[in-house]
Design a protein around this motif. Structure first.
Motif, mmCIF file in Angstrom:
data_model
loop_
_atom_site.group_PDB
_atom_site.id
_atom_site.type_symbol
_atom_site.label_atom_id
_atom_site.label_comp_id
_atom_site.label_asym_id
_atom_site.label_seq_id
_atom_site.Cartn_x
_atom_site.Cartn_y
_atom_site.Cartn_z
ATOM 1 N N SER A 115 -21.680 -2.142 16.191
ATOM 2 C CA SER A 115 -22.025 -3.105 15.141
ATOM 3 C C SER A 115 -22.243 -2.379 13.821
ATOM 4 C CB SER A 115 -23.282 -3.883 15.536
ATOM 5 O OG SER A 115 -24.395 -3.014 15.656
ATOM 6 N N LEU A 116 -21.664 -2.921 12.759
ATOM 7 C CA LEU A 116 -21.785 -2.333 11.423
ATOM 8 C C LEU A 116 -22.757 -3.177 10.615
ATOM 9 C CD1 LEU A 116 -20.789 -0.228 9.370
ATOM 10 C CD2 LEU A 116 -18.912 -1.791 8.812
ATOM 11 N N VAL A 117 -23.880 -2.589 10.224
ATOM 12 C CA VAL A 117 -24.951 -3.322 9.555
ATOM 13 C C VAL A 117 -25.377 -2.589 8.291
ATOM 14 C CG1 VAL A 117 -27.335 -4.141 9.745
ATOM 15 C CG2 VAL A 117 -25.810 -4.314 11.709
ATOM 16 N N GLY A 118 -25.590 -3.355 7.228
ATOM 17 C CA GLY A 118 -26.053 -2.772 5.975
ATOM 18 C C GLY A 118 -27.381 -3.355 5.536
ATOM 19 N N TYR A 119 -28.208 -2.551 4.912
ATOM 20 C CA TYR A 119 -29.453 -2.992 4.287
ATOM 21 C C TYR A 119 -29.336 -2.704 2.792
ATOM 22 C CZ TYR A 119 -31.625 -3.052 8.934
ATOM 23 O OH TYR A 119 -31.932 -3.303 10.241
ATOM 24 N N CYS A 120 -29.699 -3.668 1.959
ATOM 25 C CA CYS A 120 -29.635 -3.404 0.518
ATOM 26 C C CYS A 120 -30.824 -4.028 -0.187
ATOM 27 C CB CYS A 120 -28.322 -3.913 -0.083
ATOM 28 S SG CYS A 120 -28.066 -5.683 0.053
ATOM 29 N N ASP A 121 -31.179 -3.435 -1.309
ATOM 30 C CA ASP A 121 -32.346 -3.885 -2.063
ATOM 31 C C ASP A 121 -32.177 -3.463 -3.513
ATOM 32 O OD1 ASP A 121 -34.793 -5.169 -2.333
ATOM 33 O OD2 ASP A 121 -35.933 -3.328 -2.063
ATOM 34 N N CYS A 138 -28.128 1.191 2.553
ATOM 35 C CA CYS A 138 -27.771 2.111 3.626
ATOM 36 C C CYS A 138 -27.046 1.334 4.710
ATOM 37 C CB CYS A 138 -29.001 2.820 4.185
ATOM 38 S SG CYS A 138 -30.314 1.715 4.720
ATOM 39 N N PHE A 139 -26.216 2.026 5.479
ATOM 40 C CA PHE A 139 -25.328 1.375 6.433
ATOM 41 C C PHE A 139 -25.375 2.102 7.770
ATOM 42 C CE2 PHE A 139 -23.917 1.039 2.101
ATOM 43 C CZ PHE A 139 -23.764 -0.335 1.929
ATOM 44 N N PHE A 140 -25.490 1.319 8.822
ATOM 45 C CA PHE A 140 -25.615 1.852 10.174
ATOM 46 C C PHE A 140 -24.443 1.399 11.029
ATOM 47 C CE2 PHE A 140 -29.854 1.788 8.471
ATOM 48 C CZ PHE A 140 -30.505 2.865 9.043
ATOM 49 N N LEU A 141 -23.905 2.308 11.798
ATOM 50 C CA LEU A 141 -22.959 1.970 12.847
ATOM 51 C C LEU A 141 -23.743 2.057 14.150
ATOM 52 C CD1 LEU A 141 -20.049 1.214 13.481
ATOM 53 C CD2 LEU A 141 -19.544 3.632 13.779
ATOM 54 N N GLY A 142 -24.081 0.888 14.681
ATOM 55 C CA GLY A 142 -25.040 0.865 15.778
ATOM 56 C C GLY A 142 -26.408 1.251 15.252
ATOM 57 N N ASN A 143 -27.030 2.265 15.843
ATOM 58 C CA ASN A 143 -28.329 2.732 15.346
ATOM 59 C C ASN A 143 -28.221 4.048 14.584
ATOM 60 O OD1 ASN A 143 -27.753 4.446 17.442
ATOM 61 N ND2 ASN A 143 -29.481 3.848 18.733
ATOM 62 N N ASN A 144 -27.004 4.407 14.182
ATOM 63 C CA ASN A 144 -26.775 5.673 13.482
ATOM 64 C C ASN A 144 -26.461 5.452 12.012
ATOM 65 O OD1 ASN A 144 -27.103 7.269 15.834
ATOM 66 N ND2 ASN A 144 -25.001 6.819 16.447
ATOM 67 N N LEU A 145 -27.171 6.143 11.141
ATOM 68 C CA LEU A 145 -26.949 6.050 9.705
ATOM 69 C C LEU A 145 -25.645 6.758 9.331
ATOM 70 C CD1 LEU A 145 -28.219 5.271 6.906
ATOM 71 C CD2 LEU A 145 -29.158 7.595 6.856
ATOM 72 N N VAL A 146 -24.737 6.039 8.657
ATOM 73 C CA VAL A 146 -23.442 6.626 8.318
ATOM 74 C C VAL A 146 -23.179 6.696 6.815
ATOM 75 C CG1 VAL A 146 -22.342 6.047 10.500
ATOM 76 C CG2 VAL A 146 -22.316 4.383 8.642
ATOM 77 N N SER A 147 -23.941 5.951 6.018
ATOM 78 C CA SER A 147 -23.724 5.976 4.571
ATOM 79 C C SER A 147 -24.952 5.431 3.865
ATOM 80 C CB SER A 147 -22.489 5.131 4.214
ATOM 81 O OG SER A 147 -22.270 5.122 2.813
ATOM 82 N N TRP A 148 -25.190 5.897 2.634
ATOM 83 C CA TRP A 148 -26.306 5.380 1.846
ATOM 84 C C TRP A 148 -26.027 5.607 0.366
ATOM 85 C CZ3 TRP A 148 -26.690 9.675 5.059
ATOM 86 C CH2 TRP A 148 -26.867 10.905 4.439
ATOM 87 N N GLU A 183 -12.044 -2.211 11.817
ATOM 88 C CA GLU A 183 -11.772 -3.554 12.316
ATOM 89 C C GLU A 183 -10.959 -3.560 13.613
ATOM 90 O OE1 GLU A 183 -8.045 -4.302 9.208
ATOM 91 O OE2 GLU A 183 -9.778 -5.617 9.250
ATOM 92 N N GLU A 184 -10.229 -2.509 13.874
ATOM 93 C CA GLU A 184 -9.480 -2.468 15.120
ATOM 94 C C GLU A 184 -10.398 -2.392 16.338
ATOM 95 O OE1 GLU A 184 -7.792 1.647 16.172
ATOM 96 O OE2 GLU A 184 -7.787 1.633 13.976
ATOM 97 N N TYR A 185 -11.693 -2.067 16.085
ATOM 98 C CA TYR A 185 -12.658 -2.034 17.177
ATOM 99 C C TYR A 185 -13.435 -3.340 17.299
ATOM 100 C CZ TYR A 185 -11.730 2.957 16.836
ATOM 101 O OH TYR A 185 -11.115 4.176 16.797
ATOM 102 N N GLY A 186 -13.089 -4.336 16.461
ATOM 103 C CA GLY A 186 -13.761 -5.629 16.525
ATOM 104 C C GLY A 186 -15.163 -5.618 15.968
ATOM 105 N N VAL A 187 -15.410 -4.805 14.937
ATOM 106 C CA VAL A 187 -16.737 -4.698 14.345
ATOM 107 C C VAL A 187 -17.007 -5.906 13.451
ATOM 108 C CG1 VAL A 187 -18.169 -3.352 12.779
ATOM 109 C CG2 VAL A 187 -16.716 -2.200 14.436
ATOM 110 N N ASN A 188 -18.218 -6.457 13.519
ATOM 111 C CA ASN A 188 -18.605 -7.599 12.706
ATOM 112 C C ASN A 188 -19.772 -7.204 11.811
ATOM 113 O OD1 ASN A 188 -18.864 -10.186 11.667
ATOM 114 N ND2 ASN A 188 -20.222 -10.851 13.310
ATOM 115 N N PRO A 189 -19.512 -6.878 10.539
ATOM 116 C CA PRO A 189 -20.587 -6.364 9.680
ATOM 117 C C PRO A 189 -21.547 -7.443 9.220
ATOM 118 C CG PRO A 189 -18.586 -6.596 8.410
ATOM 119 C CD PRO A 189 -18.226 -6.908 9.831
ATOM 120 N N GLY A 190 -22.774 -7.031 8.973
ATOM 121 C CA GLY A 190 -23.781 -7.916 8.408
ATOM 122 C C GLY A 190 -24.601 -7.169 7.385
ATOM 123 N N VAL A 191 -25.248 -7.914 6.458
ATOM 124 C CA VAL A 191 -26.099 -7.305 5.447
ATOM 125 C C VAL A 191 -27.495 -7.885 5.592
ATOM 126 C CG1 VAL A 191 -26.488 -6.922 2.991
ATOM 127 C CG2 VAL A 191 -24.158 -7.079 3.862
#
Length: 268
Positions: A115-121, A138-148, A183-191
């Motif tokens: 799951s690709l999830v972003g937090y923004c403020d 910041c953005f997490f792939l699962g529970n791992n931080l991948v970008s900020w 997207e080829e892995y079927g990831v559904n991002p959320g913010v």
């Protein structure tokens, strides 16, 4: 390790603290105090520009594995042209924080999901001189931080809703780029966001007249929401991880968010 990867610059951080003579001082628990207001300090005492820039450059390199200092060092980096003693003291404060946490690093676990999830403020009118706001995310792939990221916005916003809406626009841009790779892995991002005004604007198809001044390029968020490309969700302010990239925080909140990012100490 067998079940995870630990990324740390502990030796570099320790040598940097020693290089600038900070090891003799008491360590700090946060890089920036909540009450800090940074200005050009026109009447302040001039300091060695080379020393200041050397400190800034060294700390910027450390942010590769230490997103917890990204906001504080980013603010101090704005004053490299004409640094004053007050700016130098702030940088030394960051180094004192690094001194007490040099063995911290980012932990990436194999036991996660896609799951690709972003937090923004955003911190409205954070800059006391030009009143421009600060966006962070910041953005997490699962529970791992991948970008900020943490960035001062390009122009002055007239309301908190506007500045938060701009921040979520920047985050959605980053998410879409990452989604195209995954997207080829079927990831559904959320913010995840802590400002309901920005979320309501993005979901309401009727544009209120009071929001007409927001730059049109940010309205693509609505299309993304309507087409279900991204999903905006509310998160309470105390659990808003992106806060660490926009403002100084008290010790308890800072340490909680630092842990939420995945920063920790691993004994190898």
């Amino acid at each position: 390790m067998d079940d995870s990867i630990f990324i740390s610059q502990a030796n570099y951080a320790k040598n940097m603290v020693k290089k600038f003579g900070i090891e003799i001082f008491k360590a700090k628990r946060t890089p920036f105090a909540t009450h800090v207001k940074v200005t050009k300090d026109e009447d302040g005492k001039v300091v060695d520009v080379s020393l200041y820039r050397s400190m800034i450059g060294s700390l910027l390199y450390l942010t590769t594995s230490r997103p917890d200092i990204a906001h504080s060092i980013g603010v101090c980096a704005r004053y490299q042209t004409n640094p004053k003693e007050s700016h130098l003291n702030l940088v030394k404060g960051i180094l004192k924080y690094v001194q007490g946490t040099y063995n911290h690093g980012l932990l990436y676990t194999f036991d996660t999901n896609t799951s690709l999830v972003g937090y923004c403020d955003a911190n409205w009118a954070a800059n006391t001189e030009d009143r421009k706001s600060t966006s962070g995310g910041c953005f997490f792939l699962g529970n791992n931080l991948v970008s900020w990221f943490g960035k001062k916005q390009n122009y002055v916003s007239l309301s908190t809703a506007e500045t938060e809406y701009i921040a979520v626009g920047s985050s959605c841009t980053q998410l879409i780029w990452m989604k195209q790779m995954l997207e080829e892995y079927g990831v559904n991002p959320g913010v995840y966001y802590d400002n309901m005004s920005a979320i309501n604007i993005s979901k309401n198809p009727v544009q209120h007249s009071r929001m007409n001044h927001i730059d049109i390029r940010h309205h693509f968020i609505r299309d993304l929401v309507e087409e279900k490309v991204v999903k905006l969700e509310h998160v309470s302010t105390d659990k808003q991880v992106a806060n660490i990239f926009t403002k100084g925080l008290d010790v308890n909140q800072f340490e909680y968010l630092r842990t939420s990012l995945g920063l920790c100490v691993v004994n190898i």
